[in-house]
Write a protein that holds these residues in place. Structure first.
Motif, mmCIF file in Angstrom:
data_model
loop_
_atom_site.group_PDB
_atom_site.id
_atom_site.type_symbol
_atom_site.label_atom_id
_atom_site.label_comp_id
_atom_site.label_asym_id
_atom_site.label_seq_id
_atom_site.Cartn_x
_atom_site.Cartn_y
_atom_site.Cartn_z
ATOM 1 N N THR A 146 4.122 4.365 -3.427
ATOM 2 C CA THR A 146 4.031 5.770 -3.064
ATOM 3 C C THR A 146 2.718 6.008 -2.338
ATOM 4 N N LEU A 147 2.820 6.606 -1.166
ATOM 5 C CA LEU A 147 1.637 6.906 -0.355
ATOM 6 C C LEU A 147 1.089 8.250 -0.818
ATOM 7 N N THR A 148 0.434 8.226 -1.953
ATOM 8 C CA THR A 148 -0.004 9.465 -2.601
ATOM 9 C C THR A 148 -1.415 9.837 -2.196
ATOM 10 N N GLY A 149 -1.810 11.025 -2.607
ATOM 11 C CA GLY A 149 -3.201 11.423 -2.507
ATOM 12 C C GLY A 149 -3.557 12.262 -1.301
ATOM 13 N N GLY A 150 -2.630 12.429 -0.363
ATOM 14 C CA GLY A 150 -2.973 13.220 0.806
ATOM 15 C C GLY A 150 -4.199 12.655 1.478
ATOM 16 N N GLY A 151 -5.106 13.494 1.822
ATOM 17 C CA GLY A 151 -6.357 13.049 2.410
ATOM 18 C C GLY A 151 -6.463 13.407 3.873
ATOM 19 N N ARG A 152 -7.674 13.338 4.381
ATOM 20 C CA ARG A 152 -7.954 13.732 5.755
ATOM 21 C C ARG A 152 -7.756 12.590 6.745
ATOM 22 N N HIS A 153 -7.154 11.512 6.324
ATOM 23 C CA HIS A 153 -6.906 10.388 7.220
ATOM 24 C C HIS A 153 -5.554 10.554 7.921
ATOM 25 N N THR A 154 -5.403 9.879 9.052
ATOM 26 C CA THR A 154 -4.174 9.988 9.852
ATOM 27 C C THR A 154 -3.342 8.720 9.818
ATOM 28 N N ALA A 155 -3.756 7.745 9.019
ATOM 29 C CA ALA A 155 -3.011 6.482 8.965
ATOM 30 C C ALA A 155 -3.265 5.789 7.639
ATOM 31 N N GLN A 156 -2.398 4.805 7.356
ATOM 32 C CA GLN A 156 -2.591 3.944 6.194
ATOM 33 C C GLN A 156 -2.159 2.531 6.535
ATOM 34 N N ILE A 157 -2.916 1.583 5.997
ATOM 35 C CA ILE A 157 -2.482 0.201 5.998
ATOM 36 C C ILE A 157 -1.636 0.100 4.737
ATOM 37 N N MET A 158 -0.307 -0.001 4.887
ATOM 38 C CA MET A 158 0.597 0.138 3.752
ATOM 39 C C MET A 158 0.654 -1.098 2.878
ATOM 40 N N ALA A 159 1.033 -2.217 3.490
ATOM 41 C CA ALA A 159 1.321 -3.412 2.707
ATOM 42 C C ALA A 159 1.343 -4.611 3.638
ATOM 43 N N LYS A 160 1.391 -5.793 3.044
ATOM 44 C CA LYS A 160 1.569 -7.001 3.850
ATOM 45 C C LYS A 160 2.456 -7.967 3.093
ATOM 46 N N VAL A 161 3.167 -8.778 3.844
ATOM 47 C CA VAL A 161 3.861 -9.926 3.278
ATOM 48 C C VAL A 161 3.159 -11.154 3.830
ATOM 49 N N GLN A 162 2.959 -12.137 2.958
ATOM 50 C CA GLN A 162 2.257 -13.331 3.393
ATOM 51 C C GLN A 162 2.907 -14.558 2.784
ATOM 52 N N ARG A 163 2.774 -15.662 3.507
ATOM 53 C CA ARG A 163 3.301 -16.925 3.014
ATOM 54 C C ARG A 163 2.446 -17.412 1.848
#
Length: 193
Positions: A146-163
């Protein structure tokens, strides 16, 4: 069974009955937060969040999939299309990126998923935002962040998949950033490789 991820948590990408997953979908959903006050209807504008996937070999970007480049050059990653207004926050994906893990080139060891507000609104104006990982073979949701918390930012680094030595794993990142496009986010992404 869905795992609700917290920031920094990792989950192995294996099938519930054992074996590696073949194709996964990273879904993004959101809706505009309701505005308050007398002029709310007059000043409301749609929020266009964009999902992107950047493919890396080590720390070097190799390819990117986003609304203007819907399929990776090798065909292993595909964006399902741009949604410029979000949904009703009912849990459905407004944008999705499908990754065929079997076809990801051997030199690509990480895929980082980002979300940015192309229209420039901050996450204070976004409600019910989430990213989720789904086993595309049966539609089973594997993990949700969940991308919670609101905030004054305009983007998020959500997640990554890695080997990993035995396959792939997902890490929830959830780091705030600023930028209207994935290009703006590259310095922030580099911190999570």
């Amino acid at each position: 069974m869905t795992i609700n991820l917290t920031k920094g948590q990792q989950v192995s990408l294996t099938k519930s009955g054992g074996g590696e997953l073949d194709v996964v979908r990273m879904g993004l959903g959101w809706k505009s937060a309701p505005r308050k006050g007398f002029l709310a209807r007059l000043t409301a504008r749609e929020i266009d969040l964009d999902a992107s996937a950047v493919l890396f070999a080590g720390r070097d970007p190799q390819d990117v999939v986003f609304f203007q480049h819907l399929i990776s050059d090798d065909g292993s990653v595909q964006h399902t299309g741009d949604n410029r207004v979000g949904g009703a926050g009912q849990g459905g994906d407004d944008e999705s990126i499908v990754v065929d893990l079997r076809r990801v080139p051997a030199h690509v060891d990480q895929i980082v998923f980002t979300v940015n507000s192309f229209t420039g609104q901050t996450f204070e104006e976004v409600e019910a935002a989430f990213c989720r990982l789904v086993d595309e073979s049966n539609g089973q949701e594997l993990a949700r962040y969940t991308l919670t918390g609101g905030g004054r930012h305009t983007a998020q680094i959500m997640a990554k998949v890695q080997r990993t030595g035995s396959g792939w794993q997902m890490t929830a990142i959830g780091a705030a950033a600023d930028g209207r496009t994935f290009q703006d986010l590259m310095p922030a992404v580099a911190q999570h490789l």
